[in-house]
Scaffold this motif. Sequence first.
Motif, PDB file in Angstrom:
ATOM      1  N   VAL A   1       5.747 -29.964 -39.397  1.00  0.00           N
ATOM      2  CA  VAL A   1       5.618 -28.562 -38.969  1.00  0.00           C
ATOM      3  C   VAL A   1       6.998 -28.100 -38.504  1.00  0.00           C
ATOM      4  CG1 VAL A   1       4.509 -26.938 -37.386  1.00  0.00           C
ATOM      5  CG2 VAL A   1       3.215 -28.900 -38.282  1.00  0.00           C
ATOM      6  N   LEU A   2       7.646 -27.292 -39.330  1.00  0.00           N
ATOM      7  CA  LEU A   2       8.992 -26.787 -39.033  1.00  0.00           C
ATOM      8  C   LEU A   2       8.840 -25.360 -38.533  1.00  0.00           C
ATOM      9  CD1 LEU A   2      12.039 -27.284 -39.105  1.00  0.00           C
ATOM     10  CD2 LEU A   2      12.038 -26.538 -41.489  1.00  0.00           C
ATOM     11  N   THR A   3       9.138 -25.128 -37.259  1.00  0.00           N
ATOM     12  CA  THR A   3       8.751 -23.866 -36.646  1.00  0.00           C
ATOM     13  C   THR A   3       9.789 -23.409 -35.627  1.00  0.00           C
ATOM     14  OG1 THR A   3       6.881 -22.741 -35.562  1.00  0.00           O
ATOM     15  CG2 THR A   3       7.368 -24.987 -34.841  1.00  0.00           C
ATOM     16  N   ASP A   4       9.475 -22.329 -34.936  1.00  0.00           N
ATOM     17  CA  ASP A   4      10.304 -21.807 -33.848  1.00  0.00           C
ATOM     18  C   ASP A   4       9.644 -22.232 -32.542  1.00  0.00           C
ATOM     19  OD1 ASP A   4      11.646 -20.376 -31.919  1.00  0.00           O
ATOM     20  OD2 ASP A   4      11.331 -18.408 -32.812  1.00  0.00           O
ATOM     21  N   MET A   5      10.248 -23.155 -31.850  1.00  0.00           N
ATOM     22  CA  MET A   5       9.668 -23.686 -30.622  1.00  0.00           C
ATOM     23  C   MET A   5      10.138 -22.963 -29.362  1.00  0.00           C
ATOM     24  SD  MET A   5       7.549 -26.198 -31.113  1.00  0.00           S
ATOM     25  CE  MET A   5       7.105 -27.587 -32.159  1.00  0.00           C
TER      26      MET A   5
END
Length: 406
Positions: free
Chosen positions: A37-41
């Motif tokens: 899951v490549l996301t904006d954390m």
Amino acid sequence: MRSTTTTGTGKAAVATLLSLMLASTAMAEEGPVKLGVLTDMSSLYADNGGQGSVVAAQMAVDDFKGKVLGRPIQIVAGDHQNKADVGSVIARRWIENEAVEVILDVPNSAVALAVQGITRDKKKLFLATGAATSRLTGDECSPTGIHWTYDTYALSQGTTKAISRLGAKSWFFLSADYSLGTQLEADSRKVIDATGGKVKGAVKHPINTPDFSSFLLQAQSSKADVIALANAGGDFINAVKQAGEFGITREQKLAGLIVFIADIHSLGLQNAQGLMLSSAFYWDMNEETRAWSARFIEKTRKVPTMIHAGTYGAVMHYLRAVEAAGTLDGPTVAAKMRDMPVNDFMTKNGRIRQDGRLIRDMYLFRVKSPQQSKYRFDYYELLATIPGDEAFKPMEEGGCPLLKQP
């Protein structure tokens, strides 16, 4: 002529080496199936995707009983920081060094386009549950790329058409200065032209800007009926708040072209009431959506967005396709995903086209006033259901190179 023989010691060494190689191969085959899951954390899209997407993906894995093809399933997560270079480094490391089979979410169009290119080259799956740009199924389409939740075309079709039908004739665009804003504005302009409207002006703002005053004053001075916000997350929230402070909303309508329920929660109904928006999901649609959302809320204490719901659905469909195909091979699984209908609490009788676009219904909502809201997260009034074939761009108009292949 000299002959050679293998001594007992040599045979033992060879046997040991072979056993080690076989053991290593077996361990690799029995290792976890990794989904990234490549996301904006940590920035402006963190509430829309972020940790909630990781939770949603894990919920799907748990509901699938944690294994596929006899191997455990593992969710890994990364923060792309809204930078294409950072996202690219993570994607390459995952695929080349960490045996990640599929990348999910990616709520930033510039990062998503970079990841689409990498996964296309590496023949790995990219399930774009958080990205918006319609280029993912257009000129940048991929045999192993599937655009799951929504896109700029569907959002602009729903919102812009609805507002035009209410009598709006002139528009001003305030757009984020990267792929998302550019594509949202371009897709919306086509709708405005088709409905006989006029664009009076446009201005672009840097991503994650704290001050919208100069941009909003330009929009206000245009006297356009509608100020269309082609931005998302924190940028959208700040623009709406500052527009209210300037008194702009008393004389001009604000239209959010990509709005998430997390944004409405942050704004509050007093600031957001009356806003019209398109979405692929709302937690309070029916018993199924409420049941799944109750589980998500219990884990996160937050209302699920369409990205969260889409991430769950994409993971479940991927795992079912892997099981049906009997392999993790990217192109084979992608083809199986296209063959299988999509049915879950969010999507009914969905289908994935050759260009990678999941065709499903979209919805037009109006944000309720504080007086209309009766319980927690009771934010939307459903105005219309937009059939998938109408909501998404026709495949032949997208320019996907895959369609030219025999």
